[in-house]
Design an enzyme around this catalytic site. Structure first.
Site, PDB file in Angstrom:
ATOM      1  N   ASP A   1       5.723   0.310   3.236  1.00  0.00           N
ATOM      2  CA  ASP A   1       5.968  -0.924   3.977  1.00  0.00           C
ATOM      3  C   ASP A   1       5.744  -2.114   3.058  1.00  0.00           C
ATOM      4  OD1 ASP A   1       3.196  -1.002   3.724  1.00  0.00           O
ATOM      5  OD2 ASP A   1       2.877  -0.152   5.712  1.00  0.00           O
TER       6      ASP A   1
ATOM      7  N   ASP B   1       0.800  -1.225   0.000  1.00  0.00           N
ATOM      8  CA  ASP B   1       0.000   0.000   0.000  1.00  0.00           C
ATOM      9  C   ASP B   1       0.832   1.274   0.000  1.00  0.00           C
ATOM     10  OD1 ASP B   1       0.714  -0.385   2.858  1.00  0.00           O
ATOM     11  OD2 ASP B   1      -0.582   1.370   3.126  1.00  0.00           O
TER      12      ASP B   1
ATOM     13  N   GLU C   1       5.947   9.553   3.031  1.00  0.00           N
ATOM     14  CA  GLU C   1       5.570   8.219   2.548  1.00  0.00           C
ATOM     15  C   GLU C   1       4.572   8.326   1.402  1.00  0.00           C
ATOM     16  OE1 GLU C   1       4.494   3.848   4.382  1.00  0.00           O
ATOM     17  OE2 GLU C   1       3.805   5.611   5.475  1.00  0.00           O
TER      18      GLU C   1
ATOM     19  N   TYR D   1      -5.381   0.358   9.152  1.00  0.00           N
ATOM     20  CA  TYR D   1      -6.513   0.654   8.286  1.00  0.00           C
ATOM     21  C   TYR D   1      -7.808   0.180   8.923  1.00  0.00           C
ATOM     22  CZ  TYR D   1      -3.172   2.074   4.800  1.00  0.00           C
ATOM     23  OH  TYR D   1      -2.167   2.745   4.134  1.00  0.00           O
TER      24      TYR D   1
END
Length: 974
Positions: free
Chosen positions: A79, A76, A471, A231
């Site tokens: 990571d 996603d 990120e 999430y």
């Protein structure tokens, strides 16, 4: 009464304190890179045509603990976990990008976008392959993963597959996967109908699970600690049920889904949180998606969705009434929480989609009393795009690999660690920490990745340890694909308010020529040092019919009449240019400007020489003059001098002459003190007449037909009374004029028409002039004038509340009055002057909860200057003699007819019309003349027959003298 937002106004936008664009963006390049990014996020077996060479196969055992194949899909973010909830949203947005904007993509990029879409939809099919009993929601232990810094190719952390078994709920994940598969089925329907059918069948099956077992996936105790807080669905699951049903309705046309979204809107809370859209909250996107059925299909039973969509869109339009979303000072759409650019890309996508729906039905957005055209929404989106690509206070592109400056230390394991090509040996879980803590740039460039972005103050630290900022995520990029596709195909939207300067301008040359122009407008006996050599003496008997000397002064434009009202305004602006901007002029320019002022004031002294009983208002009969086309040197039309005798009113004219003489007295105070005193004493006398005999000079019957409709004061006379008093206050410091200003502010209507400034309307300039005392001396009694001046300045910025100034698509300040550049020039001057007052007092411009630095105002003015000098859609300099392309057929008698030095025989009144209608360029170049300029659509008809476009005037040039002087010394305001 419905107010209509000019579709060409408020064009782009959100300048706040941000730097102006330094170049046009290559949206096609950005589009290519935004799609390429997904190849850097791939998990599983990589194909032979993989274009991100530093990535290799990874996650090849995913799903084995449940005896199923869960390889593939996307990591996603930075990571190595596959979170199915945001991955499904990424898939939906990639598919929606193709559905709405795929036709605008070049074929290779459409193909790449479909490949990126299928990489995730193939994986999502695996995640629902065991329905109706089981759905996979995640692969990878996030706690273990986040405690390691290692390449996906090296992963030794648990690749746990997280599953929800019926009857346990997973409505939000299943609802989003429903949306993703449904949207993807539409996107690939024409290119791969068989695959499309497979996707749609699985979407139906997935929705049945979502709706039958209602609840949040994070409510399952066996997975809760592994999906939260990463999430976890903070917004609840109901929005995903509606979202999935809406996409099934779009994909199938099935009435049951229509009934579902209609009947469940209120119970599921779809009327709440309507101004959100992202991986967790689907309401904003849901309302826009469903509203298409209302707009295009007249499905009025869904009107509530459209109403919510409109409410959201209106909240994004700063000038609309009601609540608004927030923007950073640099113009980025701001929502508290998480990475900021996830909001900017998703909401920009919705702006464009809703604009498309409106355009196709020839509708506008209704925001209370404001009607907003679709292009306005597109421009809002474009500002976000341009901010992301580099037009921001940091001067940084937030897309990796786009532009010269972009984040080099992004929070991304694969990018920050040496690739296995360069470092074949394994880099263990903790061994990667040295790379994480390094200040070196990432060795692998994750091209196209859009990072989290800046803080609410527009600040960004290029630091991989600050993951919120540095990120990238797939769900930031996915909607951006559609947005970039639109702008890559619609480059006309590059022509905006802050259109960048294409070439560096020679402001010194422009200043020199703007001053020289006035010598071409001289009437009377010309001096030996006259530099405009094709001109000669003219009108040497002016005033003769009234037994007075009215020789001299300026012809106002391309005709041969001396209109005293605009001539006085010209003198005022030349003097104000000298007062506030002489420090930026060379000694030579300053000297010539004083000569120009004196040429006007010497004449104006003649016009008031018979006060207190008589004031002269005009020389020359306009109608006969306008019926002829002849050189001023040949004039045989009546040179009638028009006067007003007391108690006949002339407050507007006398007030402007007061301002001119008072301002000039300041300009000459050091170099000609005796002349300065004469000017001031006459200014005081003239003001007495103006105030004693109140009324418009055109109210006098004998003057009315001569002055109107040419320079009839349509705005009334009260603004000139205040204007004259303001200049006398500045010239004398007398409290009498201070009290006059304070006592008459409200009764004279200062609070109205403050967005205007020019020869007819003085309130805007008066407010700025008077504000100086508040800035410098804190004269509190004058604060209301400063408040109005501030409102005028705030109106420059479309993102502020309240009324706004309008702009052409190419970025020109626009007022629908006669020649356009007269308004642009005058407004540019007062904006620049106000910026100067702000700077010298170390203050900011306050517009509600928004603050602007003085340079924000200067950038807007510079944009106007550069537009005039050639940076415009026509690529024409509107200053004659400046640059390579400028008007050659200006509407000007003296310029268009051969000079007396070339052809000494007179050109009669009628004979000149042959030249007027000729297509030949003017033989005499009126160097420095700034013509009327373009139309509201930036088009320009450069024929002398088109007076509105090609006629120069003294009152266009006069304020530009000060403006050019500033940029001569400050060319790099950006």
């Amino acid at each position: 009464m419905k107010l209509h937002l000019n579709p060409l106004s408020v064009i782009f936008f959100f300048l706040f304190g941000a730097a102006m664009s330094s170049k046009q963006h290559d949206y096609s390049d950005a589009l290519s890179k935004s799609i390429l990014f997904f190849e850097g996020q791939r998990s599983g077996y990589l194909p032979n045509d993989q274009r991100v060479p530093w990535r290799r196969n990874s996650g090849l055992s995913d799903g084995w603990t449940h005896n199923t194949d869960l390889t593939g899909g996307y990591y996603d973010a930075g990571d190595n976990v596959k979170f199915n909830f945001p991955m499904a949203f990424t898939t939906t947005m990639l598919a929606w990008s193709v559905i709405e904007f795929g036709e605008l993509m070049p074929p290779p990029e459409l193909r790449n976008a479909l490949v990126a879409l299928r990489w995730s939809s193939d994986y999502l099919l695996k995640s629902v392959s065991q329905l109706p009993n089981r759905i996979f929601v995640q692969v990878g232990d996030p706690i273990a993963d986040h405690n390691c810094w290692e390449r996906p190719e090296d992963m030794d952390t648990p690749r746990t597959a997280y599953v929800v078994n019926a009857p346990n709920p997973a409505s939000e994940v299943a609802g989003e996967i429903t949306a993703a598969l449904s949207a993807a089925s539409i996107a690939v329907r024409s290119s791969d109908p068989g695959y499309s059918q497979t996707l749609l069948q699985n979407a139906v099956k997935t929705f049945q699970f979502a709706d039958m077992h209602r609840g949040a996936y994070s409510s399952n105790d066996d997975i809760k600690n592994d999906v939260c807080p990463f999430y976890c669905d903070f917004n609840g699951f109901q929005d995903e049920l509606l979202w999935g049903a809406a996409w099934l309705r779009k994909a199938t046309g099935d009435e049951s889904y229509l009934s579902y979204i209609e009947s469940n809107r209120e119970p599921f809370g779809a009327s709440e949180n309507v101004d959100e859209f992202g991986w967790d909250n689907k309401i904003g996107g849901l309302n826009v998606l469903v509203s298409k059925e209302v707009i295009a299909g007249n499905m009025y039973n869904l009107e509530a969705y459209k109403a919510s969509a409109e409410s959201f869109m209106c909240s994004l339009v700063p000038e609309s009434p009601g609540q608004h979303v927030e923007y950073t000072p640099g113009g980025l759409l701001y929502k508290p929480g998480g990475s900021q650019l996830q909001h900017a890309t998703t909401i920009s996508f919705l702006l464009l989609v809703y604009a498309q729906y409106l355009s196709r039905s020839s509708l506008s957005l209704n925001c209370g009393s404001l009607s907003v055209p679709p292009d306005h929404l597109r421009r809002l989106a474009k500002k976000q795009v341009d901010y992301i690509l580099g037009e921001n206070p940091m001067g940084l592109s937030y897309m990796v690999g786009y532009g010269e400056r972009y984040p080099k230390r992004i929070h991304h394991r694969g990018s920050s660690l040496p690739s296995i090509v360069d470092h074949p040996g394994t880099i263990g879980c903790k061994d990667g920490s040295v790379y994480f803590n390094s200040t070196e740039p990432n060795p692998n460039v994750l091209i196209g990745a859009v990072v989290g972005g800046p803080e609410e103050d527009d600040k960004y630290d290029d630091d991989r340890s600050d993951f919120r900022k540095s990120e990238p995520t797939t769900y930031i990029n996915a909607p951006f694909v559609g947005v970039l596709a639109y702008f890559a195909a619609n480059p006309i939207f590059v022509l905006l308010l802050l259109l960048p300067t294409v070439i560096p301008h020679d402001y010194s040359d422009a200043l020199y020529k703007s001053i020289l122009f006035f010598e071409g407008q001289r009437s009377g006996r010309l001096p030996r040092e006259q530099r405009m050599l094709w001109r000669s003496d003219s009108a040497l008997k002016d005033g003769e019919n009234l037994n007075t000397d009215l020789v001299g002064g300026y012809y106002d434009a391309g005709d041969n009449v001396k209109f005293h009202f605009p001539m006085a305004f010209t003198a005022t602006m030349l003097a104000w240019s000298s007062i506030d901007f002489s420090c930026y002029m060379s000694e030579n320019d300053f000297s010539h400007n004083l000569v120009n002022i004196k040429w006007a004031t010497d004449y104006l002294l003649k016009t008031v020489s018979q006060l207190p009983h008589r004031i002269f208002v005009q020389v020359g009969e306009a109608q006969p003059d306008h019926d002829c086309w002849e050189r001023p040197e040949d004039m045989d039309t009546p040179r009638t001098a028009f006067a007003i005798d007391a108690p006949g009113p002339a407050s507007d004219l006398a007030g402007e002459i007061t301002a001119a003489l008072a301002a000039a007295s300041i300009a000459f105070k050091q170099s000609r003190p005796i002349y300065s005193q004469l000017l001031l004493s006459k200014a005081i006398q003239t003001f007495r007449y103006a105030d004693m005999h109140r009324g418009s000079y055109a109210d006098n019957q004998n003057v009315h037909t001569a002055a109107c409709p040419f320079y009839c004061s349509n705005n009334g006379y009260k603004d000139e009374l205040l204007w004259g008093a303001a200049w006398l206050r500045r010239a004398t410091g007398s409290d009498y004029y201070l009290e006059y200003l304070v006592n008459n502010r409200e009764t004279f209507g200062v609070d109205y028409n403050y967005l205007d400034f020019g020869w007819d309307s003085k309130f805007g300039g008066a407010d700025v002039l008077i504000a100086k005392e508040v800035f410098e001396k804190n004269v509190s009694a004058l604060t209301p004038f400063k408040d109005i001046a501030e409102k005028m300045m705030c109106a420059v910025f479309p993102e502020t509340a309240g009324p706004h100034m309008s702009y052409t698509p190419g970025g020109l300040l626009y007022k629908p009055v006669g020649s356009q550049l007269q308004s642009t020039a005058a407004m540019s001057f007062v904006i620049l002057t106000y910026a100067d007052y702000l700077s010298k007092s170390s203050q900011q411009l306050s517009c509600g909860n928004l603050k602007f630095q003085s340079d924000s105002l200067r950038r807007i003015v510079k944009r106007q200057v550069d537009y005039i000098l050639g940076d415009n859609p026509m690529h024409v300099s509107y200053m004659v003699g400046y640059g390579d392309q400028y008007p050659r057929q200006v509407h000007h008698r003296g310029s268009s007819i051969p000079s007396v030095k070339v052809q000494s025989t007179a050109f009669g009144c009628i004979l000149g019309w042959n030249i007027f209608h000729s297509d030949n360029p003017n033989p005499n170049i009126l160097v420095g003349a700034v013509v009327g300029g373009p139309n509201v659509d930036d088009t320009f008809v450069g024929k002398r027959t088109n007076a509105t476009d090609t006629e120069p005037t003294t009152y266009i040039n006069a304020p530009l003298v000060g403006v050019f002087a500033y940029f001569k010394s400050n060319p790099n305001v950006a």
